[in-house]
Design a protein around this motif. Structure first.
Motif, short mmCIF file in Angstrom:
data_model
loop_
_atom_site.label_atom_id
_atom_site.label_comp_id
_atom_site.label_asym_id
_atom_site.label_seq_id
_atom_site.Cartn_x
_atom_site.Cartn_y
_atom_site.Cartn_z
N UNK A 61 0.85 -1.19 0.00
CA UNK A 61 0.00 0.00 0.00
C UNK A 61 0.88 1.24 0.00
N UNK A 62 0.31 2.37 -0.36
CA UNK A 62 1.06 3.62 -0.36
C UNK A 62 1.03 4.26 1.03
N UNK A 63 2.00 5.12 1.34
CA UNK A 63 1.94 5.85 2.61
C UNK A 63 0.65 6.66 2.75
N UNK A 68 -4.64 7.40 5.35
CA UNK A 68 -6.09 7.53 5.26
C UNK A 68 -6.79 6.40 6.01
N UNK A 69 -6.21 5.20 5.99
CA UNK A 69 -6.76 4.09 6.79
C UNK A 69 -6.71 4.42 8.27
N UNK A 70 -5.56 4.91 8.73
CA UNK A 70 -5.41 5.23 10.15
C UNK A 70 -6.38 6.33 10.58
N UNK A 270 -5.36 -4.89 0.86
CA UNK A 270 -4.87 -4.74 -0.50
C UNK A 270 -5.11 -3.32 -0.98
N UNK A 271 -4.26 -2.86 -1.87
CA UNK A 271 -4.33 -1.48 -2.33
C UNK A 271 -5.60 -1.20 -3.13
N UNK A 272 -6.15 -2.21 -3.80
CA UNK A 272 -7.26 -1.96 -4.70
C UNK A 272 -8.64 -1.97 -4.08
N UNK A 273 -8.75 -2.32 -2.79
CA UNK A 273 -10.05 -2.47 -2.18
C UNK A 273 -10.54 -1.13 -1.61
N UNK A 278 -13.73 -2.21 2.86
CA UNK A 278 -12.79 -2.96 3.69
C UNK A 278 -13.16 -2.84 5.17
N UNK A 279 -13.43 -1.64 5.63
CA UNK A 279 -13.74 -1.46 7.05
C UNK A 279 -15.11 -2.05 7.40
N UNK A 280 -15.97 -2.21 6.42
CA UNK A 280 -17.24 -2.90 6.67
C UNK A 280 -16.99 -4.36 7.02
#
Length: 289
Positions: A61-63, A68-70, A270-273, A278-280
Motif C-alpha cells: 500500500x502507499x503511505x 487515510x486508513x489510520x 490490498x491497495x485496490x479495495x 474494507x472497514x465494513x
C-alpha cells in the motif's frame, strides 16, 4: 349440599397452604447468567508500504493510503491493541478498549520504520510487526537503507520496539519460503520427530535473536503465509507462545479462554479495495475458528 362440597374445600385449602409453605421455604433461584460474550476484535494485516504506484497491489500500500486508513479507523472510534493487551485481558482480567483493533505488519520491511511508524505516532496508534530472522540478519550483515526493498536490521528492530508503539513478534527464522524442507509445512519423507525438531530449532533461534534485539521475548507466532499444521500448532503452544496469527479472514471473539488467542484471523489490506468496503468487513460479527 354443604357436606358434599366440604371435602373439596378442605382439599383446596390444604393445597393452598402447602404452596405458600413451599414458596416461603425454598430459597430464591439466582437469575440465569449467560456465557462470557467476549470482545469483538478485527485485525488488519499490512506488509510493504511504498510510494511507487507501479509496486502497489495485494501486499503493498502507499503511505497516503495507510494514513487515510489510520485516520478512518480513528474516525470510527477504534483503539489499537497489541498481543500483550490480549494476554493481559485473558490471563489477568485487564480491560480492553470498547472498540479494539489490531494493526499488524508482516515480514519486517524497512518501509514499516520509514513510512508506517511516523503515522503510528501521528495518530497515536500501536502495531505488531512480525519479523523473519534471516531477513533481519541479512540487512544487519549488509546494511542497506533503501525502503523500496530492504528489510529491518536487528538494530532497527530494537529501535522500533523501544518506542513502545511497536510490538515485535516471531515470523520464523528461515521458514518463510515455499520449498520442501525449508517451510513450515511437512516435507516428503520427514518423520514427525524430524519435523518438530526442525520447527523448534528455527522458532527458538528467532526467539533468541528477537529477545537480544528488543529485551522482550515474543509471545506470538505469526505463521509464514498463514500456513500451519496440527503438529505446528501443538508445538507452538508447547514452546510457550500465548497466541498465534493466521491469514484466515474473520473477526475474532476474545474471551477469558486462553485458547481464543490462537489462530487469530486477519484481513489482508490490498491497495485496490475500497476503504469503506474494507472497514465494513472489520465490523462483521466474530466467527469461530
Amino acid at each position: 349440599m354443604r357436606k358434599k362440597w366440604r371435602p373439596l374445600g378442605m382439599l383446596l385449602l390444604f393445597c393452598g397452604v402447602l404452596l405458600v409453605g413451599l414458596s416461603l421455604s425454598e430459597p430464591a433461584q439466582p437469575a440465569s447468567t449467560t456465557a462470557d460474550p467476549g470482545v469483538s476484535l478485527p485485525i488488519i494485516m499490512y506488509h510493504h508500504v511504498l510510494k511507487d504506484p507501479s509496486r502497489q497491489g495485494e501486499y503493498v500500500v502507499s503511505p497516503q493510503m495507510l494514513e487515510e486508513d489510520f485516520a478512518y479507523l480513528k474516525e470510527l472510534g477504534y483503539e489499537s491493541v497489541v498481543v500483550q493487551d490480549l494476554i493481559a485481558y485473558v490471563q489477568d482480567g485487564a480491560p480492553l478498549p470498547e472498540k479494539p483493533i489490531m494493526i499488524t505488519f508482516d515480514d519486517g520491511y524497512l518501509s514499516n520504520l520509514v513510512y508506517a511508524y511516523p503515522l503510528l505516532e501521528k495518530y497515536d496508534l500501536k502495531a505488531v510487526i512480525s519479523v523473519v530472522g534471516t531477513f533481519c540478519q541479512r540487512y544487519t550483515d549488509e546494511p542497506d537503507n533503501n525502503p523500496a526493498y530492504a528489510q529491518l536490521s536487528w538494530d532497527q528492530v530494537g529501535q522500533l520496539s523501544a518506542t513502545g508503539r511497536v510490538e515485535i513478534q516471531n515470523h520464523s527464522y528461515n521458514l518463510h519460503q515455499s520449498q520442501q524442507g525449508a517451510s513450515l509445512q511437512e516435507a516428503a519423507g520427514e518423520s514427525l520427530d524430524q519435523y518438530r525438531s526442525r520447527l523448534q530449532q528455527d522458532l527458538s533461534l528467532n526467539q533468541r535473536l528477537i529477545e537480544q534485539a528488543t529485551g522482550k521475548r515474543p509471545t506470538c507466532m505469526t505463521y509464514p503465509f498463514g500456513r500451519t499444521t496440527d503438529a505446528a500448532r501443538q508445538l507452538v503452544q508447547e514452546m510457550g507462545f500465548s497466541a498465534s496469527l493466521s491469514c484466515y479472514e474473520r473477526v475474532n471473539r476474545i474471551t477469558r479462554d486462553p485458547a481464543c488467542l490462537f489462530d487469530l484471523g486477519r484481513f489482508n489490506r490490498a491497495a485496490g479495495l475500497n476503504r469503506a468496503a474494507f472497514f465494513e468487513l472489520l465490523a462483521a460479527p466474530p466467527k469461530e475458528p
